[in-house]
Design an enzyme around this catalytic site. Sequence first.
Site, mmCIF file in Angstrom:
data_model
loop_
_atom_site.group_PDB
_atom_site.id
_atom_site.type_symbol
_atom_site.label_atom_id
_atom_site.label_comp_id
_atom_site.label_asym_id
_atom_site.label_seq_id
_atom_site.Cartn_x
_atom_site.Cartn_y
_atom_site.Cartn_z
ATOM 1 N N HIS A 1 -7.078 -4.897 -10.008
ATOM 2 C CA HIS A 1 -7.548 -5.912 -9.052
ATOM 3 C C HIS A 1 -6.621 -7.122 -9.067
ATOM 4 C CE1 HIS A 1 -10.679 -7.976 -6.638
ATOM 5 N NE2 HIS A 1 -10.211 -9.059 -7.247
ATOM 6 N N GLU A 2 -6.363 -7.661 -10.257
ATOM 7 C CA GLU A 2 -5.536 -8.875 -10.334
ATOM 8 C C GLU A 2 -4.110 -8.598 -9.864
ATOM 9 O OE1 GLU A 2 -7.195 -11.450 -10.612
ATOM 10 O OE2 GLU A 2 -8.999 -10.484 -11.389
ATOM 11 N N ARG B 1 -17.589 -15.736 -19.661
ATOM 12 C CA ARG B 1 -17.232 -15.141 -18.375
ATOM 13 C C ARG B 1 -18.450 -15.173 -17.463
ATOM 14 N NH1 ARG B 1 -15.158 -8.864 -17.660
ATOM 15 N NH2 ARG B 1 -14.933 -8.880 -15.376
ATOM 16 N N MET B 2 -18.324 -15.797 -16.302
ATOM 17 C CA MET B 2 -19.490 -16.031 -15.445
ATOM 18 C C MET B 2 -20.151 -14.745 -14.976
ATOM 19 S SD MET B 2 -18.726 -19.458 -13.195
ATOM 20 C CE MET B 2 -17.237 -18.874 -12.411
ATOM 21 N N LYS B 3 -19.371 -13.690 -14.814
ATOM 22 C CA LYS B 3 -19.929 -12.403 -14.381
ATOM 23 C C LYS B 3 -21.051 -11.961 -15.300
ATOM 24 C CE LYS B 3 -18.767 -7.530 -13.781
ATOM 25 N NZ LYS B 3 -17.741 -6.477 -13.867
ATOM 26 N N GLU C 1 -10.052 -11.427 -1.138
ATOM 27 C CA GLU C 1 -10.782 -10.562 -2.070
ATOM 28 C C GLU C 1 -11.149 -9.195 -1.496
ATOM 29 O OE1 GLU C 1 -10.762 -11.084 -5.011
ATOM 30 O OE2 GLU C 1 -10.549 -13.237 -5.300
ATOM 31 N N TYR D 1 -15.790 -9.929 -1.779
ATOM 32 C CA TYR D 1 -15.205 -8.756 -2.430
ATOM 33 C C TYR D 1 -15.747 -7.464 -1.802
ATOM 34 C CZ TYR D 1 -14.024 -11.987 -6.286
ATOM 35 O OH TYR D 1 -13.542 -13.026 -7.040
ATOM 36 N N ASP E 1 -17.287 -23.004 -4.780
ATOM 37 C CA ASP E 1 -17.862 -22.279 -5.924
ATOM 38 C C ASP E 1 -19.331 -21.942 -5.704
ATOM 39 O OD1 ASP E 1 -15.446 -22.409 -7.148
ATOM 40 O OD2 ASP E 1 -16.032 -23.808 -8.718
ATOM 41 N N GLN F 1 -8.415 -22.442 -9.150
ATOM 42 C CA GLN F 1 -9.232 -21.920 -8.057
ATOM 43 C C GLN F 1 -10.688 -22.316 -8.317
ATOM 44 O OE1 GLN F 1 -10.139 -17.628 -7.693
ATOM 45 N NE2 GLN F 1 -9.055 -17.646 -5.757
ATOM 46 N N TYR G 1 -13.647 -16.352 -15.748
ATOM 47 C CA TYR G 1 -13.507 -15.227 -14.818
ATOM 48 C C TYR G 1 -13.046 -13.977 -15.559
ATOM 49 C CZ TYR G 1 -13.788 -18.844 -11.250
ATOM 50 O OH TYR G 1 -14.200 -19.896 -10.468
ATOM 51 N N GLY G 2 -13.137 -12.842 -14.871
ATOM 52 C CA GLY G 2 -12.583 -11.616 -15.439
ATOM 53 C C GLY G 2 -11.079 -11.706 -15.510
ATOM 54 N N GLY G 3 -10.501 -12.213 -14.446
ATOM 55 C CA GLY G 3 -9.066 -12.418 -14.402
ATOM 56 C C GLY G 3 -8.751 -13.442 -13.329
ATOM 57 N N MET G 4 -7.584 -14.038 -13.416
ATOM 58 C CA MET G 4 -7.119 -14.971 -12.396
ATOM 59 C C MET G 4 -5.679 -14.624 -12.096
ATOM 60 S SD MET G 4 -7.793 -17.349 -10.307
ATOM 61 C CE MET G 4 -6.571 -17.831 -9.084
ATOM 62 N N GLU G 5 -5.412 -14.401 -10.804
ATOM 63 C CA GLU G 5 -4.180 -13.767 -10.355
ATOM 64 C C GLU G 5 -2.990 -14.702 -10.270
ATOM 65 O OE1 GLU G 5 -6.598 -14.982 -6.626
ATOM 66 O OE2 GLU G 5 -7.007 -14.165 -8.617
ATOM 67 N N HIS H 1 -3.733 -8.742 -6.136
ATOM 68 C CA HIS H 1 -3.625 -10.099 -5.578
ATOM 69 C C HIS H 1 -2.168 -10.519 -5.390
ATOM 70 C CE1 HIS H 1 -7.521 -11.860 -4.947
ATOM 71 N NE2 HIS H 1 -7.964 -11.511 -6.141
#
Length: 619
Positions: free
Chosen positions: A294-295, A571-573, A317, A382, A374, A138, A266-270, A298
Amino acid sequence: MSTIDPNSLSNLSHITTNHLHLSLSVDFPRKLIHGHVLLSLQALAESSSLILDTTGLIIHSVQLVCPDSSPHLSFKFGNKHKFYGTPLEITLDRPYNKDESLKVRIDYQTTEDSGALQFLTPEQTKGKKHPFLFTQCQSIYARSLFPCQDSPSVKLSYSADLRVPKPFTGLMSAICTGSKDDGDHTIFTWEQTISVPSYLIVLACGNLVKHDIGPRTAVWAEPEFIDACAYEFADLEHIVSLGESIITPYVWKRYDLLILPPSFPYGGMENPCLTFVTPTMISGDRSLVDLISHELSHSWSGNLVTTRNWEHFWLNEGWTTFFERQITEKLSGRDTSQLLSVLGVDELKNDVNRMGVTNKLTNMVPNLTEVHPDDAFSTIPYEKGYNFLYYLQHMLGKDFWKSFYQAYVYKFTGKSIDTDDFKNFLYEFTSSNLGPQGVEKLDSVDWDSWLNKPGMPPVKNEFDSEPMQAPINLANKWISASNSGDYSQVTKKEFDNLSTHQKLVFFTDLKTRQEETPILSESALAAMDSTYGLSYNGNFEIRAAWLYLALGAKYKPVFDAAVSMVADQGRMKFTRPVYRLLAACKDEGGYELAKETFLKLENTYHPICARMVRQDLKL
């Protein structure tokens, strides 16, 4: 460029992919994957060519697969696009009429420019002994893993055989159907019978072990990390059951987690059957499991019901954030769900202000023509999406809303949809169940402002402020202590009694007020750090929230902690805001430190993260 998806170069309106098979080998010494993809295609209109998305791939051959022969097809690369890669233009053996089927095999290999792949050295892993590979497709990176119609408008089933060197384990976003020895390699086979978009096809390979949680749930991690991960996610089976009780039955058979090395962006990827998770979630106290809610959500919104293209990303999201907070309310209580909603609004404000209140990328449905998806990534889909759905639920009633979203999932399962599909079905369902009065309520919605206007939502939802009182009271204590210089009135116990999310409210409240007028002295910030142990806190959410406050106040004593934060994880966050805030401390030498740190660490980050930080620092 496709009219269906502005971010794809494929001829999506002429031909579509129904199924694909991947036969791949992982080569750690050369840091590449090689093999072939077999595409099962169907013509949507008369077609004499097949155009696929690619980025950073070497194509060895293209063949038409027929029952009695496999003739080679001619192919060439089209013009390279600055964002979307290079189209692979394949000339078919003849024109194919609407509804005719064909199969095409493409032998290829990846290169260092294949942005979906990150090969990690042993030093970049938890165990420090073995290399590691994971992919992240993604938003538009599947085209760098295999040639494909890389658009969420195309949903397909897939199968795979993945050859990996011993003693490593290979994992994919599918159900494992077996494994066999192949000399010094192991071949794992996979099948995903539920149609998914290309961005959900992923793989990982490393020194991994599995810990079963329940009959359909497990955690995968490096051996050195597995016990901590198993403890953190002990409630995983229960969370899946809660999701089913709130939405619809879980249809993917497995819900496993793979805890990745720290560079995961990422925090997570679903990914179906195998959610990828950041190790920054492992706090030791299970306080950050809402990310898993959250994940998991998804599995319904995004994976079953998918956005047609990235302009309608809020359908993935916004719904997922809504479902996540429904699960959180049952799992951790309404207070936590409401706190997350309040924090979400603050994050939304921050992104709107950072991007610009008139920036059209803050539209819930932005125009992404000639825009990399991106570059539009933010909390907008979200939190603006969530607030829209929360507003509609409040307007139409909780019981009705649950019946609507369950019908919505059933109706659009296996499909890719846009905002008009959502809106039209909402009107249809409301008319059937609530009659003219319900339709009248929908007619009162300012649809254009919600969907097509930049900035904050046109309606401000009211969330319960009661859970916020304790952290805000503590923030007021610190302001008072800062004014007096007497820090004896603030104790560690009062902070420790707050939940993780209340602590985030505490920092967010102080940061917001500090931006308006300086309220905390340097001595107050020093006392806060020493009293609470913040700069190197084991909970990454707390550590980051503290750094946002301290860097926003241009508090130079945390510069080393900021460097440590961006070195410890990718992690980008967390990584992007810390770099941005550090760079904003220009007079204190922060920009030079941020630039020097990034250039030293750039190769340790995932390519997506590195590209975005480069933009943030204007390098």
